[in-house]
Design a protein around this motif. Structure first.
Motif, mmCIF file in Angstrom:
data_model
loop_
_atom_site.group_PDB
_atom_site.id
_atom_site.type_symbol
_atom_site.label_atom_id
_atom_site.label_comp_id
_atom_site.label_asym_id
_atom_site.label_seq_id
_atom_site.Cartn_x
_atom_site.Cartn_y
_atom_site.Cartn_z
ATOM 1 N N ASN A 292 -25.553 -30.762 -11.738
ATOM 2 C CA ASN A 292 -24.382 -29.877 -11.724
ATOM 3 C C ASN A 292 -23.665 -30.050 -10.392
ATOM 4 O O ASN A 292 -24.018 -29.421 -9.390
ATOM 5 N N GLU A 294 -21.130 -28.860 -9.149
ATOM 6 C CA GLU A 294 -20.602 -27.643 -8.523
ATOM 7 C C GLU A 294 -21.561 -27.082 -7.472
ATOM 8 O O GLU A 294 -21.145 -26.324 -6.594
ATOM 9 N N LYS A 313 -18.765 -21.010 -4.159
ATOM 10 C CA LYS A 313 -19.851 -21.674 -4.896
ATOM 11 C C LYS A 313 -21.169 -20.900 -4.847
ATOM 12 O O LYS A 313 -22.053 -21.136 -5.680
#
Length: 718
Positions: A292, A294, A313
């Motif tokens: 992921n 992100e 984040k």
């Protein structure tokens, strides 16, 4: 000037002379008695061939000989919880010594016959919860009494070792034993290198045999980008546990199913070993940031760091890992069924600027650490973490407290202030990188631990080179040694790791259990070399002459014909370093690619390797070929001589090639010494599906000393 004294003042009267003389004699006799007694106690303890050394042994006349049939009695007046230990002991006595045992319940607290083993809880106070007494009597049999179920179990490990190392005839006497430290551990990095679940299960049993009671499994990590041309997108990373929450997160080249990991922990509970899972965050996290993106930090942090400094984040990061921990800890069938969960928190630094720590970085790291200490504690587990707070300090200081009785690995004097952590309430486990880190074939830290120094000098209070805590410091739980597989893809095999680990395991088992053993190092080393891996285990590949003869007799002077779909069981596992193996081979012309000549669960020797026609071998996903193609329809004598550094091939008495480590510069990864090693597979000749075609005879197997191996390998090379 001296004052003048009369003779009367300096002359002792006869009664006083006699009194002084009597006092002198009494003191001398006491000193002599204590000296003789101490020497006697020492000599009794050292008479026992067991690792770790027992705390005390009061000998009796004669010896106890393990009979061919035996009755295991279990005192069930308190409860029947010792029955499972009796059942396991029964199986081990049969498999190790061919002793036929039966089990019955009793209300007795002592054995009464030479063919009895009695298991009971102690009715007197013992040193700690792992303590036990083991009474070996030539007439009355064996009585084991423990402070707890665990104490009774440790006594059975002592009994099995004594029976094995004394060849079933053991000095009679009473053993009084207990560990000096409650936590005695080993950490294995399975993130950078995969180890099969069978390997981990074997290690539970090996650790238990030497009374090591913690197995710390480091489940995720990544290689160094410098070995991948500084390209993080190509750098190896892996997470090793099946996940339903995040399908595809578990590494395709090797991971454990949830059931496998549950069963590993249950096996640990049976053997007295706490299996501790570690998910290492917020650094060493490339497997997660790749899954992921992100989650990935921005410069100046590397791609294997979580973006914990980026406010937008951070909620995504917390959500991702809260759910991951929930998957394994919560629900009706949790995966992490033991008491402890390790959260990592190791080395959160700027890429290439480790010493450049800013306030925001330190503050957010400490907040992140607090979040997961609380999260794990609130989930009913004891949190564990690597020490990293000394390096990352903000101003004003964000406190990190030992929520849930958190336990910290004190591994580096730069990263951990052990004394402050103790003052703050953390329990600590001594894991000093200087002495207790193995990084196989890396060229830094240690390839092998210094066994002699550790035995003679180390104790867990030595938390680093600068700090030695007071003896038996409160809050110091013990020591753990670690194997870090930093150099991913360097050819190191599982068996190579075992070869490095087993001597370390034995000596740390000793020093954690009895910090000041009495045996000389020379006597200890002799015993350690003799002692096996444990019940029904032979990962080290050591065999008696009788066992070697039994295997070679199956491939003797009469040729055995194989036609591609035949397997002959030899009865071994692998032949450990150092070895000398030879056999005569006459091949047919129709061998398929990678036709199996010899094999085990850990490796294969093949013909027509990778379709090249050459002799080769494979293990752990690596394949190696010798620059040699066996002739067809012609007998040739193949000989392989190997140590942990490489393997040499001879054909008809002539050296063909010595495969050994070389500097890898081509392809990815690169920039390290690539290992080419083989523990010779001795489970089967041939294979039922893709075996070789041809004939074989005259198998010969020989263990070599280090000197003998060097004499062959180095002389021939010169």
């Amino acid at each position: 000037m001296m004052p003048n004294r009369s003779i009367k003042q300096i002359t002792l009267q006869p009664p006083l002379i006699m009194k002084k003389l009597n006092d002198f004699i009494k003191i001398s006799l006491c000193v002599l008695f204590l000296s003789v007694s101490t020497t006697h106690i020492y000599s009794q303890v050292t008479a026992l061939k067991v690792i770790p050394e027992v705390q005390q042994f009061d000998s009796k006349d004669g010896t106890y000989t393990l009979p061919n049939t035996i009755l295991i009695k279990v005192n069930t007046t308190q409860n029947d919880s010792l029955m499972s230990i009796a059942t396991q002991l029964k199986e081990e006595l049969q498999s190790m010594f061919q002793v036929k045992a039966s089990i019955s319940a009793t209300s007795s607290h002592t054995a009464t016959s030479s063919n009895e083993i009695l298991l009971t809880y102690s009715n007197t106070s013992l040193q700690n919860k792992e303590a036990y007494n083991l009474d070996l009597d030539s007439n009355a049999g064996i009585t084991i009494s423990g402070a707890s179920k665990q104490g009774v179990f440790w006594a059975t490990r002592t009994l099995l070792q004594l029976s094995e190392n004394h060849h079933k005839t053991i000095p009679s006497g009473v053993i009084t034993d207990h560990p000096d430290y409650p936590n005695r551990g080993f950490m294995l990095d399975v993130g950078r290198k995969f180890f099969t679940i069978d390997y981990l299960r074997a290690y539970v049993k090996i650790l238990s045999y030497y009374k090591m009671n913690e197995f710390h499994v480091h489940l995720n990590d990544n290689a160094f980008s410098s070995h991948y041309n500084n390209d993080w997108s190509k750098t190896y990373a892996a997470f090793r546990l099946e996940s339903d929450t995040y399908p595809g997160l578990a590494a395709e080249d090797g991971h454990y199913t949830k059931d496998e990991f549950r069963d590993l922990q249950r096996l640990g509970m049976q053997y007295g070993v706490n299996v501790i899972p570690e998910i290492d965050i917020p650094a060493h996290s490339l497997a997660f940031t790749r899954y992921n993106p992100e989650l990935m930090a921005s410069a100046p942090y590397a791609d294997d760091h979580l973006a914990i400094l980026e406010d937008d984040k951070l909620p995504i990061i917390y959500d991702f890992f809260d759910k991951l921990f929930d998957e394994y800890i919560k629900g009706d069938n949790p995966v992490f069924i033991g008491p402890d969960v390790h959260i990592g928190t190791d080395e959160y630094i700027k890429e290439g600027k480790g010493r450049d720590v800013d306030n925001a970085q330190a503050k957010r790291f400490r907040e992140f650490t607090n979040h997961y200490l609380n999260y794990i504690a609130d989930s009913g587990k004891t949190p564990r973490l690597w020490g990293g707070l000394e390096w990352l300090k903000d101003d004003p200081l964000t406190d990190v407290k030992p929520v849930g009785n958190a336990v910290m690995n004190a591994w580096s004097k730069d990263w951990v202030n052990a004394e402050k952590m103790l003052d703050d309430g953390f329990d600590i486990i001594s894991t000093p990188d200087t002495w207790l880190y193995i990084v196989p074939a890396a060229g830094y830290y240690r390839d092998f631990l210094d066994i002699s120094w550790l035995y003679s000098n180390y104790r867990p209070e030595k938390v680093n080179t600068a700090v030695t805590l007071p003896d038996f410091q409160k809050g110091l739980l013990g020591a753990t040694f670690a194997v870090w597989n930093d150099v991913s893809g360097n050819g190191i095999s599982q068996m190579d790791v075992h070869y490095r680990t087993i001597p370390a395991l034995k000596v740390l088992g000793t020093k954690n259990w009895k910090v000041a053993p009495i045996k000389t190092f020379e006597d200890y080393q002799t015993l350690a070399n003799l002692s096996s891996d444990g019940p029904n285990l032979n990962m080290s590949g050591r065999y008696t002459e009788a066992e070697l003869n039994a295997m070679t007799s199956k491939v003797g002077g009469k040729a055995i014909r194989f036609k591609g779909k035949k397997a002959l069981n030899l009865g071994g596992t692998n032949f450990g370093y150092n070895y000398d193996v030879s056999f005569d081979l006459n091949l047919s012309t129709n061998n398929r690619a990678n036709a199996i000549l010899f094999q085990s669960a850990y490796g294969k020797i093949t013909l027509n390797t990778e379709g090249t026609g050459k002799l080769g071998f494979s293990r752990d996903g690596y394949t190696y070929t010798f620059n040699f193609s066996p002739e067809h329809k012609n007998w040739q004598t193949i000989r392989l001589v190997a140590d942990y550094k490489g393997v040499m091939l001879f054909v008809n008495g002539k050296e063909i090639e010595h495969l050994t480590a070389y500097k890898k510069t081509e392809g990815l990864p690169n920039g390290f010494n690539y290992q080419q090693t083989l523990m010779f597979p001795l489970e089967q000749v041939g294979d039922a599906k893709n075996g070789f075609s041809g004939s074989i005879k005259n198998l010969k197997l020989k263990h070599l000393s280090t000197e003998e191996a060097n004499d062959i390998l180095l002389k021939v090379q010169d």
